[in-house]
Write an enzyme that holds these catalytic residues in place. Structure first.
Site, PDB file in Angstrom:
ATOM      1  N   MET A  39      24.037   9.829   1.908  1.00  0.00           N
ATOM      2  CA  MET A  39      23.823  11.129   2.547  1.00  0.00           C
ATOM      3  C   MET A  39      24.132  11.068   4.039  1.00  0.00           C
ATOM      4  O   MET A  39      24.701  11.994   4.617  1.00  0.00           O
ATOM      5  CB  MET A  39      22.383  11.596   2.304  1.00  0.00           C
ATOM      6  CG  MET A  39      22.095  12.989   2.807  1.00  0.00           C
ATOM      7  SD  MET A  39      23.226  14.203   2.106  1.00  0.00           S
ATOM      8  CE  MET A  39      22.241  14.824   0.745  1.00  0.00           C
ATOM      9  N   PHE A  81     -11.464  -7.837  13.836  1.00  0.00           N
ATOM     10  CA  PHE A  81     -10.352  -8.228  12.965  1.00  0.00           C
ATOM     11  C   PHE A  81     -10.033  -7.099  11.980  1.00  0.00           C
ATOM     12  O   PHE A  81     -10.904  -6.596  11.289  1.00  0.00           O
ATOM     13  CB  PHE A  81     -10.715  -9.505  12.201  1.00  0.00           C
ATOM     14  CG  PHE A  81      -9.617  -9.969  11.293  1.00  0.00           C
ATOM     15  CD1 PHE A  81      -8.388 -10.372  11.810  1.00  0.00           C
ATOM     16  CD2 PHE A  81      -9.787  -9.958   9.914  1.00  0.00           C
ATOM     17  CE1 PHE A  81      -7.362 -10.774  10.971  1.00  0.00           C
ATOM     18  CE2 PHE A  81      -8.757 -10.365   9.067  1.00  0.00           C
ATOM     19  CZ  PHE A  81      -7.545 -10.771   9.600  1.00  0.00           C
ATOM     20  N   GLN A  82      -8.776  -6.694  11.946  1.00  0.00           N
ATOM     21  CA  GLN A  82      -8.286  -5.629  11.059  1.00  0.00           C
ATOM     22  C   GLN A  82      -8.976  -4.290  11.281  1.00  0.00           C
ATOM     23  O   GLN A  82      -9.129  -3.498  10.358  1.00  0.00           O
ATOM     24  CB  GLN A  82      -8.357  -6.057   9.596  1.00  0.00           C
ATOM     25  CG  GLN A  82      -7.418  -7.224   9.327  1.00  0.00           C
ATOM     26  CD  GLN A  82      -7.201  -7.511   7.867  1.00  0.00           C
ATOM     27  OE1 GLN A  82      -8.076  -7.258   7.045  1.00  0.00           O
ATOM     28  NE2 GLN A  82      -6.036  -8.035   7.523  1.00  0.00           N
ATOM     29  N   LYS A 106     -17.796  -1.467   6.109  1.00  0.00           N
ATOM     30  CA  LYS A 106     -18.171  -2.467   5.100  1.00  0.00           C
ATOM     31  C   LYS A 106     -19.671  -2.442   4.810  1.00  0.00           C
ATOM     32  O   LYS A 106     -20.087  -2.543   3.647  1.00  0.00           O
ATOM     33  CB  LYS A 106     -17.732  -3.855   5.579  1.00  0.00           C
ATOM     34  CG  LYS A 106     -17.616  -4.848   4.429  1.00  0.00           C
ATOM     35  CD  LYS A 106     -16.897  -6.125   4.858  1.00  0.00           C
ATOM     36  CE  LYS A 106     -16.864  -7.133   3.719  1.00  0.00           C
ATOM     37  NZ  LYS A 106     -16.199  -8.382   4.113  1.00  0.00           N
ATOM     38  N   GLU A 111       0.814  -1.220   0.000  1.00  0.00           N
ATOM     39  CA  GLU A 111       0.000   0.000   0.000  1.00  0.00           C
ATOM     40  C   GLU A 111       0.849   1.272   0.000  1.00  0.00           C
ATOM     41  O   GLU A 111       0.424   2.311  -0.492  1.00  0.00           O
ATOM     42  CB  GLU A 111      -0.964   0.006   1.181  1.00  0.00           C
ATOM     43  CG  GLU A 111      -2.093  -1.027   1.060  1.00  0.00           C
ATOM     44  CD  GLU A 111      -1.702  -2.414   1.525  1.00  0.00           C
ATOM     45  OE1 GLU A 111      -0.526  -2.611   1.949  1.00  0.00           O
ATOM     46  OE2 GLU A 111      -2.564  -3.322   1.485  1.00  0.00           O
TER      47      GLU A 111
HETATM   48  C1  LIG Z   1      12.367   6.186   5.185  1.00  0.00           C
HETATM   49  C2  LIG Z   1      13.645   6.854   5.492  1.00  0.00           C
HETATM   50  N1  LIG Z   1      14.530   6.297   6.332  1.00  0.00           N
HETATM   51  C3  LIG Z   1      15.699   6.901   6.608  1.00  0.00           C
HETATM   52  C4  LIG Z   1      16.006   8.104   6.054  1.00  0.00           C
HETATM   53  C5  LIG Z   1      17.307   8.801   6.395  1.00  0.00           C
HETATM   54  N2  LIG Z   1      18.165   8.933   5.213  1.00  0.00           N
HETATM   55  C6  LIG Z   1      18.215  10.061   4.479  1.00  0.00           C
HETATM   56  S1  LIG Z   1      19.219   9.948   3.175  1.00  0.00           S
HETATM   57  C7  LIG Z   1      19.671   8.377   3.578  1.00  0.00           C
HETATM   58  C8  LIG Z   1      20.661   7.614   2.775  1.00  0.00           C
HETATM   59  C9  LIG Z   1      20.117   7.229   1.467  1.00  0.00           C
HETATM   60  O1  LIG Z   1      21.013   6.304   0.908  1.00  0.00           O
HETATM   61  P1  LIG Z   1      20.870   5.824  -0.573  1.00  0.00           P
HETATM   62  O2  LIG Z   1      19.467   5.435  -0.853  1.00  0.00           O
HETATM   63  O3  LIG Z   1      21.899   4.817  -0.852  1.00  0.00           O
HETATM   64  O4  LIG Z   1      21.122   7.147  -1.398  1.00  0.00           O
HETATM   65  P2  LIG Z   1      22.475   8.037  -1.486  1.00  0.00           P
HETATM   66  O5  LIG Z   1      22.398   9.053  -0.384  1.00  0.00           O
HETATM   67  O6  LIG Z   1      23.633   7.135  -1.339  1.00  0.00           O
HETATM   68  O7  LIG Z   1      22.373   8.683  -2.816  1.00  0.00           O
HETATM   69  C10 LIG Z   1      19.017   7.968   4.737  1.00  0.00           C
HETATM   70  C11 LIG Z   1      19.193   6.665   5.385  1.00  0.00           C
HETATM   71  C12 LIG Z   1      15.041   8.679   5.195  1.00  0.00           C
HETATM   72  N3  LIG Z   1      15.223   9.871   4.615  1.00  0.00           N
HETATM   73  N4  LIG Z   1      13.895   8.036   4.908  1.00  0.00           N
END
Ligand SMILES: Cc1ncc(C[n+]2csc(CCOP(=O)(O)OP(=O)(O)O)c2C)c(N)n1
Lengths: 573, 196
Positions: free
Chosen positions: A484, A120-121, A170, A58
């Site tokens: 990042m 349920f759900q 429902k 979803e």
């Molecule tokens: C759902 C979620 N979990 C954690 C983060 C924290 N976060 C921001 S950027 C990042 C790294 C992303 O890594 P990648 O997908 O390999 O992309 P890159 O930065 O290497 O281009 C993380 C873990 C987020 N923004 N969203």
């Protein structure tokens, strides 16, 4: 009492589908389950008019509807059942809320007589989504459905748009009532989608602008949401003011527009950040001074008089104090302002932007986009993409370093062609949003850029592509890190890479298992031919590109610093 | 900026879940609701929330706009104590024995304008209406006579210079679909109210 309207007996489900058809919905992203089965049963006979895409999770449905809405300008529609399915929507609803994206979520709920029994759900999805929807409502009686759906579409799409959720028990889906037809709504007595335009403030704004020596325009997604790109371009062209964009405002001006001076914010361009603190009048249009844009507020544009045009009164003076506030729909206010501003060119001032951006080009952009040795960089991938697509594609990105690189470097000729999760920064957004973007613009090339981390957050949606054939050009920029976060660890945590080292599968092989053609690229010499092959392939294609492990995104406004303290290199932090 | 008591008056549609939606706007900002009252208003089917919070003017201004953004909210007023007439009500349960024995109690009650609501063999219930300071004073006194139970209502308030929203709602309905009742009233006096 004589009933003048003719009515037919219809189930709540049928009334719902009729409402969707009357709202010109063509695509629904959804996933069935117990509490929404009556609606799916009715849908079985209506697939000619309503194209339902069965996603694989979803969260995929809501992000797809989000991408669809951003590219089409229409309201996205999602179906999901109760309980775990409804809660699976939560991240995507929050994402749409913070980025003001119109989506109507229809979720099933247990029978009305079971509400509150931990049936349920059963989950209290109204309370769960209350802070992340523009409006939500629970329907327990089928006769409410036409009015509630009409309200939902009106609320989602009008004023400052946003997601709404309708929770339908429902019994309300199954039971029949006297249906008199669907009536769209354009008025709700307690709801004021946009404030009155006050001409005196437009006059004040024009006066400030006409007297300014170094005026500077910041533009955001409000212009896109208000379909006011043309009005904005007329304003900028006449006033001759250098203009910079927020992440979500990208595309309002084409990349090559002479007054487009680049991107604002933490990883935006050098000139617009530095010169934010040198302009004398700052004109913010359809943007909300997010902290990623302003950096430290007490060091933000303190010298400037600020004019803020926005449809949402609660955004004005929220973060940055304005001199003149122009409340209203920018589609209405911008033309009034354009009439009053003098035709000018600010060539000296514009030159300052060009000079500072040249500095950034020499230090950062050129080596990133046109390296001659070492491993492939994300920037050079974008250089090739630009060369081959000439700014004509839809560029969807996930979240992380690659997102900043895509938004910084992708040349873009058209509005509604940059799709990215701005306010929430939702990893896993990219692939499903790109699927949605495809259904919004089936004849355009849609790219989904992802990192090796985010690529696995909704990778199951390859199954959706397998089944329905959405054409998406998937590019996984694999730096073997959660890039990042690793960058921040390097810069601010003494390179202590705590759990950012990530191992990934062979993405091309994963794609192959889904019957999607794919390829991996390691060497510079193979890069352009691989992208050409991807573009030449008529179907979905996945390209995994191994890029440098330790590259950082610069420039950067370090957190807690002012925008003019933006740095070009790690050594300067 | 100084934090003082503000009374919010919120006119809303009768919508299930709205109370928690409104309360959520405060809790997510870690703002305590001192009290909350929901009542009918002068117009059928339109409800009137009265809330008290202790906050700065700048925060209040932001809150008012966030509240007005809710689809089912008509209009929101934020007022200082000088701008309103406000009252609370309190009920006191005291052992009847202790009162009968003590002539002082009757004088006390008269002094505080309290009324008797119920008299039984075992207890008597008094009610009083007033502001916190008055009610608290009576509470302290009655405590000496074996107070069994005490409850104080939320604040209700009337804004001194307000015409209610009857006219506003009529206008809004008459002017279907718009013109819009949001007027940037703050803009004309923004220096008075905004401070970062
Ligand atoms: C759902 C979620 N979990 C954690 C983060 C924290 N976060 C921001 S950027 C990042 C790294 C992303 O890594 P990648 O997908 O390999 O992309 P890159 O930065 O290497 O281009 C993380 C873990 C987020 N923004 N969203």
């Amino acid at each position: 009492m004589a009933n003048t309207k003719t009515s037919v007996r219809a189930s709540g489900s049928l009334a719902l589908l009729d409402a969707l058809v009357k709202e010109n919905v063509d695509t629904i992203f959804g996933y069935p389950g117990g509490a929404i089965m009556p609606i799916y049963d009715a849908l079985y006979d209506h697939t000619q008019k309503l194209n339902h895409i069965l996603v694989r999770h979803e969260q995929g449905a809501i992000h797809a509807a989000d991408g669809y809405a951003r590219v089409s300008g229409k309201t996205g529609v999602v179906f999901a059942t109760s309980g775990p399915a409804a809660t699976n929507l939560v991240t995507g609803i929050a994402n749409a809320m913070i980025d003001s994206i119109p989506i109507v979520c229809i979720v099933g709920q247990v029978y009305a007589q079971l509400l509150g029994t931990d049936a349920f759900q059963e989950t209290d999805i109204l309370n769960i989504t209350s802070p992340i929807t523009k409006w939500n409502y629970q329907v327990t009686d089928p006769s409410e459905i036409p009015d509630v759906v009409a309200k939902a579409f009106y609320i989602a799409g009008s004023g400052r748009p946003g997601p709404v959720l309708i929770d339908i028990t429902k019994n309300a889906q199954i039971d029949e009532f006297d249906y008199t037809g669907y009536q769209p709504v354009n008025y709700i007595r307690s709801y004021r989608p946009k404030p009155i335009v006050r001409p005196e403030y437009i006059e004040q704004a024009a006066q400030l602008i006409n007297g300014a020596k170094r005026p500077f325009v910041l533009y955001g997604q409000g212009i896109i949401l208000g379909n006011a790109e043309k009005e904005f371009q007329e304003f900028v062209n006449k006033s001759g003011i250098p203009s910079a964009w927020t992440l979500l405002g990208k595309g309002v001006l084409p990349t090559k527009h002479p007054l487009n001076v680049g991107m604002l914010g933490m990883h935006g361009n050098y000139a617009p950040n530095v010169l934010t603190n040198e302009c004398d009048v700052l004109i913010a249009v359809g943007m909300r001074f997010d902290d990623r844009i302003t950096g430290r507020l007490d060091k933000y544009a303190k010298q400037a008089k600020i004019i803020h045009l926005d449809i949402d009164p609660s955004e004005i003076d929220k973060n940055v104090k304005t001199e003149v506030s122009v409340w209203g729909d920018v589609k209405e206010t911008l033309p009034l302002l354009t009439q009053l501003v003098e035709k000018k060119t600010h060539s000296e001032w514009l030159k300052q932007f060009k000079e500072l951006n040249q500095k950034e080009y020499d230090v950062i952009i050129k080596p990133e986009m046109h390296p001659t040795e070492g491993e492939i960089t994300m920037g050079e991938v974008m250089a090739v993409i630009n060369e081959l697509t000439q700014g004509e594609a839809v560029y969807v990105s996930d979240v992380g370093q690659h997102q900043m690189v895509v938004c910084r470097y992708a040349e873009q000729n058209h509005t509604r062609s940059n799709v990215t999760s701005g306010g929430l920064g939702t990893m896993g957004f990219g692939l499903p949003a790109a699927i949605g973007a495809h259904y919004a613009a089936p004849h355009r090339t849609v790219f989904a850029f992802m990192g090796d981390g985010g690529a696995q957050m909704n990778i199951q949606e390859l199954g959706t592509i397998l089944q329905y054939g959405a054409k998406v050009k998937i590019i996984v920029l694999n730096n073997n890190y959660l890039g990042m976060v690793r960058q921040w660890q390097q810069l601010f945590n003494d390179s202590r890479y705590s759990f950012t080292d990530i191992k990934s599968p062979d993405f091309a092989k994963v794609a192959e298992a889904y019957n999607i053609k794919g390829q991996r690229v390691f060497d510079r010499a193979d890069l352009k031919p691989a992208i050409e092959a991807m573009l030449a392939h008529p179907e979905t294609y996945l390209l995994e590109i191994k890029v440098r492990k330790d590259d950082n995104v610069f420039p950067m406004v370090p957190q807690g610093k002012g925008v003019s303290e933006i740095v070009l290199r790690a050594e300067d932090i | 900026m100084q934090k003082i008591e503000h009374t919010l008056t919120i006119y809303t549609e009768n919508q299930i879940g709205l109370a928690s939606k409104i309360a959520g706007l405060f809790s997510r900002r870690k703002i305590n609701l001192e009290c909350l009252n929901i009542s009918p208003s002068e117009i059928e089917k339109i409800f009137r929330f009265t809330l008290v919070v202790i906050e700065s003017e700048a925060v209040m201004k932001n809150l008012v706009r966030q509240l007005e953004k809710l689809v089912d909210v008509f209009i929101v007023y934020s007022n200082t104590n000088e701008e309103i007439i406000w009252q609370k009500m309190a009920l006191f349960k005291v052992p009847t024995q202790n009162i009968i024995k003590n002539a002082k109690v009757e004088r006390l009650l008269r002094e505080f304008g309290a009324n008797t609501v119920v008299i039984r063999d075992d207890y008597t219930i008094f009610e009083t209406v007033g502001q916190d300071s008055d009610i608290n004073k009576l509470l302290k006194e009655l405590d000496k006579y074996g107070l069994i139970e005490f409850v104080k209502s939320s604040r209700i308030a009337i804004i001194k210079n307000s015409e209610g929203i009857h006219k506003k709602v009529m206008d809004m309905e008459k002017n279907h679909p718009i013109p819009d009742p949001i007027v940037n009233e703050y803009l004309d006096k923004k220096n008075l109210i905004f401070d970062l």
